[in-house]
Motif scaffolding. Structure first.
Motif, PDB file in Angstrom:
ATOM      1  N   ASN A   1       0.826  -1.202   0.000  1.00  0.00           N
ATOM      2  CA  ASN A   1       0.000   0.000   0.000  1.00  0.00           C
ATOM      3  C   ASN A   1       0.864   1.256   0.000  1.00  0.00           C
ATOM      4  N   GLY A   2       0.686   2.094  -1.006  1.00  0.00           N
ATOM      5  CA  GLY A   2       1.373   3.381  -1.034  1.00  0.00           C
ATOM      6  C   GLY A   2       2.841   3.338  -1.395  1.00  0.00           C
ATOM      7  N   TRP A   3       3.308   2.221  -1.943  1.00  0.00           N
ATOM      8  CA  TRP A   3       4.738   2.079  -2.247  1.00  0.00           C
ATOM      9  C   TRP A   3       5.152   3.063  -3.339  1.00  0.00           C
ATOM     10  N   LYS A   4       6.269   3.721  -3.112  1.00  0.00           N
ATOM     11  CA  LYS A   4       6.846   4.707  -4.033  1.00  0.00           C
ATOM     12  C   LYS A   4       5.900   5.881  -4.295  1.00  0.00           C
ATOM     13  N   SER A   5       5.114   6.222  -3.281  1.00  0.00           N
ATOM     14  CA  SER A   5       4.248   7.397  -3.390  1.00  0.00           C
ATOM     15  C   SER A   5       4.292   8.177  -2.086  1.00  0.00           C
ATOM     16  N   ALA A   6       3.724   9.374  -2.087  1.00  0.00           N
ATOM     17  CA  ALA A   6       3.723  10.222  -0.894  1.00  0.00           C
ATOM     18  C   ALA A   6       2.677   9.728   0.096  1.00  0.00           C
ATOM     19  N   VAL A   7       3.107   9.392   1.308  1.00  0.00           N
ATOM     20  CA  VAL A   7       2.194   8.790   2.291  1.00  0.00           C
ATOM     21  C   VAL A   7       2.474   9.339   3.690  1.00  0.00           C
ATOM     22  N   GLN A   8       1.529   9.066   4.571  1.00  0.00           N
ATOM     23  CA  GLN A   8       1.762   9.184   6.004  1.00  0.00           C
ATOM     24  C   GLN A   8       1.478   7.826   6.630  1.00  0.00           C
ATOM     25  N   ILE A   9       2.218   7.518   7.679  1.00  0.00           N
ATOM     26  CA  ILE A   9       2.068   6.237   8.374  1.00  0.00           C
ATOM     27  C   ILE A   9       1.779   6.539   9.833  1.00  0.00           C
ATOM     28  N   GLN A  10       0.726   5.921  10.360  1.00  0.00           N
ATOM     29  CA  GLN A  10       0.348   6.150  11.741  1.00  0.00           C
ATOM     30  C   GLN A  10      -0.085   4.846  12.390  1.00  0.00           C
ATOM     31  N   LEU A  11      -0.241   4.884  13.710  1.00  0.00           N
ATOM     32  CA  LEU A  11      -0.593   3.701  14.480  1.00  0.00           C
ATOM     33  C   LEU A  11      -2.071   3.762  14.842  1.00  0.00           C
ATOM     34  N   ARG A  12      -2.801   2.698  14.460  1.00  0.00           N
ATOM     35  CA  ARG A  12      -4.212   2.584  14.819  1.00  0.00           C
ATOM     36  C   ARG A  12      -4.461   1.182  15.353  1.00  0.00           C
ATOM     37  N   ASP A  13      -4.938   1.106  16.610  1.00  0.00           N
ATOM     38  CA  ASP A  13      -5.235  -0.192  17.228  1.00  0.00           C
ATOM     39  C   ASP A  13      -4.047  -1.149  17.120  1.00  0.00           C
ATOM     40  N   ASP A  14      -2.867  -0.616  17.433  1.00  0.00           N
ATOM     41  CA  ASP A  14      -1.624  -1.392  17.438  1.00  0.00           C
ATOM     42  C   ASP A  14      -1.206  -1.891  16.060  1.00  0.00           C
ATOM     43  N   LEU A  15      -1.757  -1.296  15.004  1.00  0.00           N
ATOM     44  CA  LEU A  15      -1.362  -1.660  13.639  1.00  0.00           C
ATOM     45  C   LEU A  15      -0.909  -0.413  12.899  1.00  0.00           C
ATOM     46  N   LEU A  16       0.126  -0.553  12.076  1.00  0.00           N
ATOM     47  CA  LEU A  16       0.587   0.570  11.268  1.00  0.00           C
ATOM     48  C   LEU A  16      -0.297   0.691  10.025  1.00  0.00           C
ATOM     49  N   VAL A  17      -0.810   1.902   9.808  1.00  0.00           N
ATOM     50  CA  VAL A  17      -1.701   2.162   8.673  1.00  0.00           C
ATOM     51  C   VAL A  17      -1.033   3.179   7.755  1.00  0.00           C
TER      52      VAL A  17
END
Length: 254
Positions: free
Chosen positions: A231-247
């Motif tokens: 998901n989102g590989w080689k594109s502009a993204v943000q990564i955050q933690l939701r319910d102990d999972l990285l989204v």
């Protein structure tokens, strides 16, 4: 004249405080064969990340509180895979005694999340004082300034922001590592490892212009390159933690 100068001895070392990123292994139960098989499987997912890391055994979720733990077996298994057990967190008195016998350091039992909650909840005396004081009497604290890096972070380099955010105005190359207590912003390709919220801040995020990372971690939860490519590989993204999972979320949809 100091005792050192009087005796003619040179000072061979100096003690300084240091902030070091540690990995905790949360142990649920211990069976030596299963432990090694599980460890081997984890290492195969990100061999470069686990090589020569310092490890703390966390017993906060250990189910067998009345059973004795063979720390020597754990240490030996980890050493065979180039992982160095340096200490134990939590555990009962007997388990901490066994850890001490295995020459392991002892860490406080409360988790980073519990420590943060305790700091966020003042005691009754503090509450009363806060209620009776005027706004002018309440001290304010400035947020920690962000650390800004304008050059490329090259392979083998590590950049560390121990208190606030880390902002990098250039690429992070493969084999490099960037760490921050707060958020990490990379205005370029992120190809190395990024570890945000290293002191347990679960609200920390990672932003980058092109996600190509070897590993991304927030408050100890991580994903390796193979997982990130979904998901989102080689594109502009943000990564955050939701319910102990990285989204991972595209920045144009954040």
């Amino acid at each position: 004249m100091s005792d050192t100068a009087a005796s003619g001895l040179k000072q061979s070392f100096q003690l300084k405080s240091a902030s070091v990123s540690l990995t905790a292994l949360e142990l649920y139960y211990f069976d030596n064969d299963e432990f090694e098989a599980n460890l081997r499987d984890k290492i195969s997912q990100a061999p470069g990340f686990f090589k020569d890391i310092p490890l703390v055994i966390s017993l906060e979720k250990y189910e067998g509180l009345d059973s004795e733990l063979d720390f020597f077996k754990m240490i030996g298994t980890c050493r065979r895979h180039n992982i160095h057990v340096i200490g134990v967190r939590a555990g009962n008195d007997d388990q901490r005694r066994l850890a001490r016998g295995a020459s392991l350091a002892l860490f406080p039992g409360s988790s980073l999340r519990e420590q943060a909650q305790a700091r966020a909840q003042p005691d009754e005396a503090t509450k009363s004082e806060a209620e009776t004081s005027s706004p002018a009497d309440v001290p304010t604290s400035e947020p920690a300034p962000a650390k800004i890096i304008s050059q490329t972070v090259r392979s083998g380099q590590q950049v560390y922001a121990p208190e606030g955010d880390l902002i990098i105005l250039a690429p992070v190359q493969a084999g490099a590592e960037v760490l921050a207590a707060g958020n990490i912003h990379v205005y370029g390709p992120l190809r190395g490892r990024a570890l945000a919220g290293i002191h347990g801040a679960e609200t920390a995020r990672v932003f980058c212009q092109s996600l190509e990372a070897e590993l991304v971690s927030i408050a100890g939860h991580y994903k390796i390159s193979e997982d990130l490519q979904d998901n989102g590989w080689k594109s502009a993204v943000q990564i955050q933690l939701r319910d102990d999972l990285l989204v991972v979320t595209p920045l144009d949809k954040a």
